[in-house]
Scaffold this active site. Structure first.
Site, short mmCIF file in Angstrom:
data_model
loop_
_atom_site.label_atom_id
_atom_site.label_comp_id
_atom_site.label_asym_id
_atom_site.label_seq_id
_atom_site.Cartn_x
_atom_site.Cartn_y
_atom_site.Cartn_z
N HIS A 1 -0.05 -1.40 -3.10
CA HIS A 1 -1.33 -1.02 -3.68
C HIS A 1 -2.42 -0.82 -2.64
CE1 HIS A 1 -3.87 -0.29 -7.05
NE2 HIS A 1 -4.66 -1.32 -6.83
N ASP B 1 3.96 0.83 -4.95
CA ASP B 1 2.83 0.19 -5.63
C ASP B 1 3.25 -0.32 -7.00
OD1 ASP B 1 0.42 -0.54 -6.75
OD2 ASP B 1 -0.64 1.30 -6.21
N TYR C 1 -10.84 -3.75 -9.19
CA TYR C 1 -10.81 -4.74 -10.28
C TYR C 1 -11.11 -6.15 -9.78
CZ TYR C 1 -9.11 -6.73 -14.71
OH TYR C 1 -8.99 -7.37 -15.92
N SER D 1 -8.20 1.97 -6.71
CA SER D 1 -7.70 1.20 -7.84
C SER D 1 -8.60 1.36 -9.06
CB SER D 1 -7.55 -0.27 -7.43
OG SER D 1 -6.81 -0.98 -8.41
N GLN D 2 -9.22 0.29 -9.57
CA GLN D 2 -10.16 0.46 -10.67
C GLN D 2 -11.25 1.46 -10.29
OE1 GLN D 2 -12.26 -2.71 -13.41
NE2 GLN D 2 -13.42 -2.53 -11.52
#
Length: 322
Positions: free
Chosen positions: A302, A273, A91, A187-188
């Protein structure tokens, strides 16, 4: 600290999925409309001082026929077509520079890096604007609420469609073995990989690390970290739009893509996370329909496994592509 469910509870966590009745037709129509535009995948050689790699500046047509940028890297010393890793970015990040992406080509694979439309200013530069004017409702800063009042206008409809087209663009290159293509991201990028896996039936593998875009409602209820907090802030102000928001998000939830995915998958989760809480990751993992495994990093946030996770990814691809 570990703030979510215990690891034992996470292993069996299967929350109720909210899936719209027209989920499949929505995505079939979206991809059909986009495929009316020629892919026009263009690979232009670039010189960047890397003596052992060949690097190409990529442009292809994504959602709505709009141009999407990327990088394509592969080892200069090669023999025949290569397996290909298609990577999606976290992201706020963009495709950056070729020097940012040296791992997979040095492992002997072709590596296709998709730029992220409209992003690429938070931590790594991008070159692809979001040209779509549809989602014009007021939004909380960021991308999570852009066009969120209708699934047709939501930002991630465009991004996920771009991701499917990126695989098609990679396969269009004659140097790529079309039967050995994996999708990958953190992540994203992990959430987008999972979506791609649910929409593309013949991938070789899915490497889905600390995935975002999963189990949205729970995420907004147990963390106030961004990016999920963008949704919470929007709902805080638009009190009358909460159910509308989560109805839209149900078309983009990783849980609903997971039940449709069949490629071998490697997930990961950091038990501390706060950005992508473990229960949101395990919900997607537990629903995943294909062969799967998950690496758990008890004391990590994360960043997950980072280099340690890359080692596990390399082991998996070596096993699948030996």
């Amino acid at each position: 600290m570990q703030f979510d469910l215990s690891l034992e509870a996470l292993k069996t966590y299967l929350p109720l999925r909210t899936e719209p009745a027209d989920f499949d037709s929505f995505w079939a129509q979206t991809l059909t409309e986009t495929r009316k535009f020629d892919l026009n995948a263009c690979f232009t050689p670039v010189a960047c001082g890397l003596k052992l790699l060949d690097v190409f500046d990529v442009t292809f047509c994504g959602y709505g026929g709009q141009p999407i940028k990327g990088w394509f890297l592969l080892p200069r010393d090669r023999n025949g077509q290569l397996p290909c890793v298609v990577e999606y970015i976290g992201y706020g990040g963009g495709r950056g520079k070729p020097l940012d992406w040296l791992l997979w080509s040095n492992a002997g694979y072709a590596h296709f890096v998709m730029d992220t439309r409209g992003q690429g200013s938070s931590w790594q530069v991008g070159d692809t604007p979001d040209l779509e004017p549809e989602g014009s409702n007021p939004q909380f800063p960021g991308f999570m609420t852009r066009g969120i009042l209708r699934p047709e206008t939501y930002y991630y409809r465009r991004l996920i469609t771009d991701a499917v087209r990126a695989v098609e663009a990679a396969r269009a290159n004659p140097l790529v073995d079309k039967n050995r293509v994996a999708v990958l991201g953190n992540s994203q990028g992990g959430g987008v990989s999972l979506a791609a896996a649910g929409l593309i039936p013949d991938l070789s593998a899915v490497l889905c690390d600390v995935p975002f875009l999963c189990h949205y409602r729970r995420a907004t209820e147990i963390t106030d970290a961004n990016p999920y907090n963008e949704i919470s802030q929007y709902c805080r102000n638009h009190r009358d739009k909460i159910e509308t928001v989560f109805h839209t998000l149900s078309y983009f939830d990783g849980l609903n893509f997971a039940v449709r995915a069949n490629a071998p998958a490697l997930f990961s989760s950091g038990l501390m996370d706060e950005i992508c809480p473990p229960s949101t990751v395990f919900a997607a993992y537990n629903y995943y329909a294909g062969e799967k495994q998950i690496e758990v990093w008890p004391y990590n946030h994360h960043e997950g496994g980072s280099t340690f996770q890359n080692i596990e990814r390399m082991k998996m691809l070596s096993r699948l592509w030996q």
